[in-house]
Design an enzyme around this catalytic site. Structure first.
Site, PDB file in Angstrom:
ATOM      1  N   GLU A   1     -44.823  30.691  24.053  1.00 60.24           N
ATOM      2  CA  GLU A   1     -44.146  31.626  24.948  1.00 60.24           C
ATOM      3  C   GLU A   1     -43.774  30.929  26.251  1.00 60.24           C
ATOM      4  O   GLU A   1     -43.390  31.570  27.230  1.00 60.24           O
ATOM      5  CB  GLU A   1     -45.014  32.860  25.224  1.00 60.24           C
ATOM      6  CG  GLU A   1     -46.355  32.555  25.868  1.00 60.24           C
ATOM      7  CD  GLU A   1     -47.035  33.806  26.401  1.00 60.24           C
ATOM      8  OE1 GLU A   1     -46.486  34.405  27.342  1.00 60.24           O
ATOM      9  OE2 GLU A   1     -48.092  34.172  25.880  1.00 60.24           O
TER      10      GLU A   1
ATOM     11  N   HIS B   1     -58.444  36.467  19.919  1.00 59.02           N
ATOM     12  CA  HIS B   1     -57.640  35.901  20.992  1.00 59.02           C
ATOM     13  C   HIS B   1     -58.413  36.137  22.295  1.00 59.02           C
ATOM     14  O   HIS B   1     -58.898  37.240  22.529  1.00 59.02           O
ATOM     15  CB  HIS B   1     -56.276  36.601  21.049  1.00 59.02           C
ATOM     16  CG  HIS B   1     -55.539  36.340  22.323  1.00 59.02           C
ATOM     17  ND1 HIS B   1     -55.211  35.071  22.720  1.00 59.02           N
ATOM     18  CD2 HIS B   1     -55.112  37.164  23.304  1.00 59.02           C
ATOM     19  CE1 HIS B   1     -54.585  35.124  23.878  1.00 59.02           C
ATOM     20  NE2 HIS B   1     -54.511  36.386  24.263  1.00 59.02           N
TER      21      HIS B   1
ATOM     22  N   CYS C   1     -48.759  35.721  23.174  1.00 61.56           N
ATOM     23  CA  CYS C   1     -49.796  34.875  22.564  1.00 61.56           C
ATOM     24  C   CYS C   1     -49.795  34.924  21.043  1.00 61.56           C
ATOM     25  O   CYS C   1     -50.617  34.283  20.392  1.00 61.56           O
ATOM     26  CB  CYS C   1     -51.171  35.288  23.090  1.00 61.56           C
ATOM     27  SG  CYS C   1     -51.248  35.328  24.877  1.00 61.56           S
TER      28      CYS C   1
HETATM   29  N1  ACO Z   1     -70.082  39.939  39.817  1.00 60.98           N
HETATM   30  C1  ACO Z   1     -69.999  40.291  38.516  1.00 60.98           C
HETATM   31  N2  ACO Z   1     -68.965  40.971  37.999  1.00 60.98           N
HETATM   32  C2  ACO Z   1     -67.965  41.321  38.837  1.00 60.98           C
HETATM   33  C3  ACO Z   1     -67.987  41.000  40.204  1.00 60.98           C
HETATM   34  C4  ACO Z   1     -69.118  40.279  40.691  1.00 60.98           C
HETATM   35  N3  ACO Z   1     -69.217  39.921  41.960  1.00 60.98           N
HETATM   36  N4  ACO Z   1     -66.867  41.480  40.773  1.00 60.98           N
HETATM   37  C5  ACO Z   1     -66.156  42.084  39.799  1.00 60.98           C
HETATM   38  N5  ACO Z   1     -66.819  42.000  38.633  1.00 60.98           N
HETATM   39  C6  ACO Z   1     -66.407  42.489  37.323  1.00 60.98           C
HETATM   40  C7  ACO Z   1     -65.744  43.842  37.352  1.00 60.98           C
HETATM   41  O1  ACO Z   1     -66.700  44.865  37.341  1.00 60.98           O
HETATM   42  C8  ACO Z   1     -64.916  43.779  36.091  1.00 60.98           C
HETATM   43  O2  ACO Z   1     -65.755  44.021  34.996  1.00 60.98           O
HETATM   44  P1  ACO Z   1     -65.331  45.111  33.891  1.00 60.98           P
HETATM   45  O3  ACO Z   1     -64.159  44.503  33.185  1.00 60.98           O
HETATM   46  O4  ACO Z   1     -66.518  45.211  33.024  1.00 60.98           O
HETATM   47  O5  ACO Z   1     -64.969  46.336  34.612  1.00 60.98           O
HETATM   48  C9  ACO Z   1     -64.497  42.322  35.996  1.00 60.98           C
HETATM   49  O6  ACO Z   1     -65.390  41.628  36.858  1.00 60.98           O
HETATM   50  C10 ACO Z   1     -63.086  42.065  36.466  1.00 60.98           C
HETATM   51  O7  ACO Z   1     -62.944  42.706  37.716  1.00 60.98           O
HETATM   52  P2  ACO Z   1     -61.723  43.691  37.983  1.00 60.98           P
HETATM   53  O8  ACO Z   1     -61.835  44.251  39.348  1.00 60.98           O
HETATM   54  O9  ACO Z   1     -61.555  44.628  36.832  1.00 60.98           O
HETATM   55  O10 ACO Z   1     -60.579  42.587  37.949  1.00 60.98           O
HETATM   56  P3  ACO Z   1     -59.073  42.732  38.308  1.00 60.98           P
HETATM   57  O11 ACO Z   1     -58.571  44.077  37.968  1.00 60.98           O
HETATM   58  O12 ACO Z   1     -58.899  42.247  39.692  1.00 60.98           O
HETATM   59  O13 ACO Z   1     -58.437  41.663  37.290  1.00 60.98           O
HETATM   60  C11 ACO Z   1     -57.621  41.407  35.019  1.00 60.98           C
HETATM   61  C12 ACO Z   1     -58.837  41.528  35.923  1.00 60.98           C
HETATM   62  C13 ACO Z   1     -56.874  42.753  34.974  1.00 60.98           C
HETATM   63  C14 ACO Z   1     -58.075  41.032  33.619  1.00 60.98           C
HETATM   64  C15 ACO Z   1     -56.673  40.309  35.586  1.00 60.98           C
HETATM   65  O14 ACO Z   1     -57.354  39.094  35.634  1.00 60.98           O
HETATM   66  C16 ACO Z   1     -55.417  40.143  34.781  1.00 60.98           C
HETATM   67  O15 ACO Z   1     -54.443  40.874  34.977  1.00 60.98           O
HETATM   68  N6  ACO Z   1     -55.360  39.127  33.863  1.00 60.98           N
HETATM   69  C17 ACO Z   1     -54.188  38.844  33.035  1.00 60.98           C
HETATM   70  C18 ACO Z   1     -53.975  39.864  31.926  1.00 60.98           C
HETATM   71  C19 ACO Z   1     -54.924  39.704  30.743  1.00 60.98           C
HETATM   72  O16 ACO Z   1     -55.505  38.642  30.542  1.00 60.98           O
HETATM   73  N7  ACO Z   1     -55.017  40.750  29.902  1.00 60.98           N
HETATM   74  C20 ACO Z   1     -55.790  40.687  28.668  1.00 60.98           C
HETATM   75  C21 ACO Z   1     -55.022  40.993  27.402  1.00 60.98           C
HETATM   76  S1  ACO Z   1     -53.352  40.503  27.439  1.00 60.98           S
HETATM   77  C22 ACO Z   1     -53.232  38.772  27.416  1.00 60.98           C
HETATM   78  O17 ACO Z   1     -53.758  38.134  26.596  1.00 60.98           O
HETATM   79  C23 ACO Z   1     -52.453  38.117  28.503  1.00 60.98           C
END
Ligand code: ACO
Length: 451
Positions: free
Chosen positions: A82, A246, A116
């Site tokens: 991609e 994945h 992906c």
């Molecule tokens: N210690 C431990 N855990 C923590 C801490 C900390 N200090 N701070 C946050 N966390 C946890 C949160 O509770 C959360 O856990 P949860 O998922 O069990 O709720 C996790 O860390 C992530 O924190 P969020 O606040 O949910 O993270 P954010 O929303 O800022 O970003 C996300 C996460 C959405 C995955 C982002 O990285 C993203 O957009 N990534 C790209 C998209 C992606 O990979 N999607 C997956 C499928 S699609 C694909 O393959 C591309």
């Protein structure tokens, strides 16, 4: 033809990485967010010295070299990616430089794209070709590669980069089950790249998780249904020795295994439910569609599946944790990780499930068997040894501090469309045998060299 599948495999990941602990501090997020929250340790990345063509060339050359492949014995070459740098010319045509040099130009196949999922689509094309009436007796090669980069923000720590190359043919040690592939495809704007001027995707993080998990529910249930048609004893996860996913980040994979158990729980008869899922009856009225972000369900089934995760899935996460999301090769990095964690005699006769997901969206669950035939044992042995050697390069990488990483990302972003262009990224930093971009001329033609 019989036992069509993966005969040999090679992987490439960048020689530089940024540590997720350092990145947490640099980004000013709470300590543990990337390492514990997302379950990631290190993230591989490329400077402007590498692009999708060089990445795929490196993986392909490694596969050919390590397995002494006769290029005239290849009748199909497929690429899944991609990472688009040309709207017309495929990555496959660049890979042909290796083959054309030897006069091997009678080779079908071209690039396949959908987030992906492209690597899996390319792999299925190759398998299908070997099993079809078009097959001419030669082998196929599938290359899947990507550079996964996000703009500054919460998605950035879920980047990565890498490429995998797989040799496909009959009498393979890793054999694909026939007639049970289960797909779920629909339209969603969870992650997409409509801005052709930018390397970065548009991503709705929460929606992407929702889409991923609902695709998993759909694929898993359909896969089990199809499996039971050929094997009435098939018991879903319990009949699989490994379950690979994945991996955008490791935590989502752990949640995915829990999600599979939740599916099994909802599908169980009332009496089985009590026996097999003690203490979970309070969740029996929950619905799949309403629980994608249900904390109680997630927590309960994460706890329930802890040992199953350790046994069936955790061994597949080594590369994902230490390189990050490689996009199309991610699932195949999972396969590599799983294979090198075992010895051939631990693997013979084992079956594992694989879940491939590409945003937008396209997804499939399918299964691979490790051939029981002892005569292929040596092929498996060779495959594992070769991969162990490759994966040991993880420890030979250079750790780069986040500010340097961020600067290198700026250089990539700024010059995404610059021509003519001479990359400034270090050649010294690359592993021996790595292809790199020499220059882009004023007609935007790219030339490469191999270190
Ligand atoms: N210690 C431990 N855990 C923590 C801490 C900390 N200090 N701070 C946050 N966390 C946890 C949160 O509770 C959360 O856990 P949860 O998922 O069990 O709720 C996790 O860390 C992530 O924190 P969020 O606040 O949910 O993270 P954010 O929303 O800022 O970003 C996300 C996460 C959405 C995955 C982002 O990285 C993203 O957009 N990534 C790209 C998209 C992606 O990979 N999607 C997956 C499928 S699609 C694909 O393959 C591309």
């Amino acid at each position: 033809v019989e036992n069509v599948g993966i005969l040999a495999m090679e992987l490439y990941f960048p020689s530089q990485y940024v540590d997720q602990n350092d990145l947490e501090k640099f980004d000013g997020v709470s300590i543990g967010k990337y390492t514990i929250g997302l379950g990631q340790s290190k993230m591989g990345f490329c400077s402007d010295r590498e692009d999708i063509n060089s990445l795929c060339m490196t993986a392909l050359h490694r596969l050919i070299e390590k397995n002494n492949i006769n290029l005239h014995d290849i009748g199909r070459l497929e690429v899944g990616t991609e990472t688009i740098i040309d709207k017309s010319k495929s990555v496959k045509t660049f890979l042909m430089t290796l083959f054309a040099k030897e006069g091997a130009t009678d080779i079908e196949g071209i690039d396949t794209t959908n987030a992906c999922y492209g690597g899996t689509a390319a792999l299925f094309n190759a398998i299908n070709w070997v099993e079809s009436s078009s097959w001419d007796g030669r082998k196929a090669i599938v290359v899947a590669g990507d550079i996964a980069v996000y703009g500054k923000g919460p998605a950035r720590p879920t980047g990565g980069a890498g490429a995998v190359a797989m040799l496909i043919g009959p009498d393979a040690p890793l054999v694909f089950d026939c007639g049970v592939r289960a797909s779920y495809m629909t339209h969603a704007y969870d992650f997409y790249k409509p801005d052709l001027a930018s390397e970065f995707p548009f991503v709705d993080g929460k929606l992407s998780i929702h889409c991923y998990l609902s695709a998993l529910d759909n694929c898993y249930n359909l896969f089990c249904k199809k499996m039971r048609k050929i094997d009435s004893d098939f018991k879903g996860l319990l009949s699989l020795d490994g379950m690979l996913f994945h991996s955008p980040y490791s935590k989502l994979v752990q949640k995915s295994l829990a999600r599979i158990c939740f599916n099994d729980f909802l599908n169980a008869s009332e009496e089985d439910c009590e026996k097999k899922f003690p203490g979970l009856s309070e969740f029996s009225n929950r619905k799949l569609k309403e629980t994608y972000f249900d904390r109680d369900v997630e927590k309960a089934f994460m706890a329930y599946s802890k040992e199953l995760f350790q046994e069936k899935t955790e061994p597949s996460l080594h590369i994902a944790r230490n390189v990050g999301n490689m996009y199309t090769p991610s699932l195949y990095g999972g396969l590599v990780s799983y294979l090198i964690s075992k010895s051939p005699d631990q693997l013979i006769g084992k079956k594992f499930g694989l879940f491939s997901y590409g945003s937008g969206l396209a997804s499939t669950m399918y299964s691979i068997n490790i051939c029981k035939d002892i005569s292929v044992g040596s092929k498996l042995d060779k495959l594992i040894k070769s991969l162990q050697e490759t994966v040991s390069l993880l420890d030979k990488r250079e750790c780069v501090d986040p500010s340097t990483f961020s600067e290198l990302m700026e250089v990539r972003t700024k010059n995404y469309h610059t021509a003519p262009y001479e990359p400034s990224g270090s050649i010294d930093a690359l592993f021996p045998g790595t292809y790199y971009l020499l220059k882009i001329d004023d007609q935007r033609r790219r030339t490469y060299e191999r270190k």
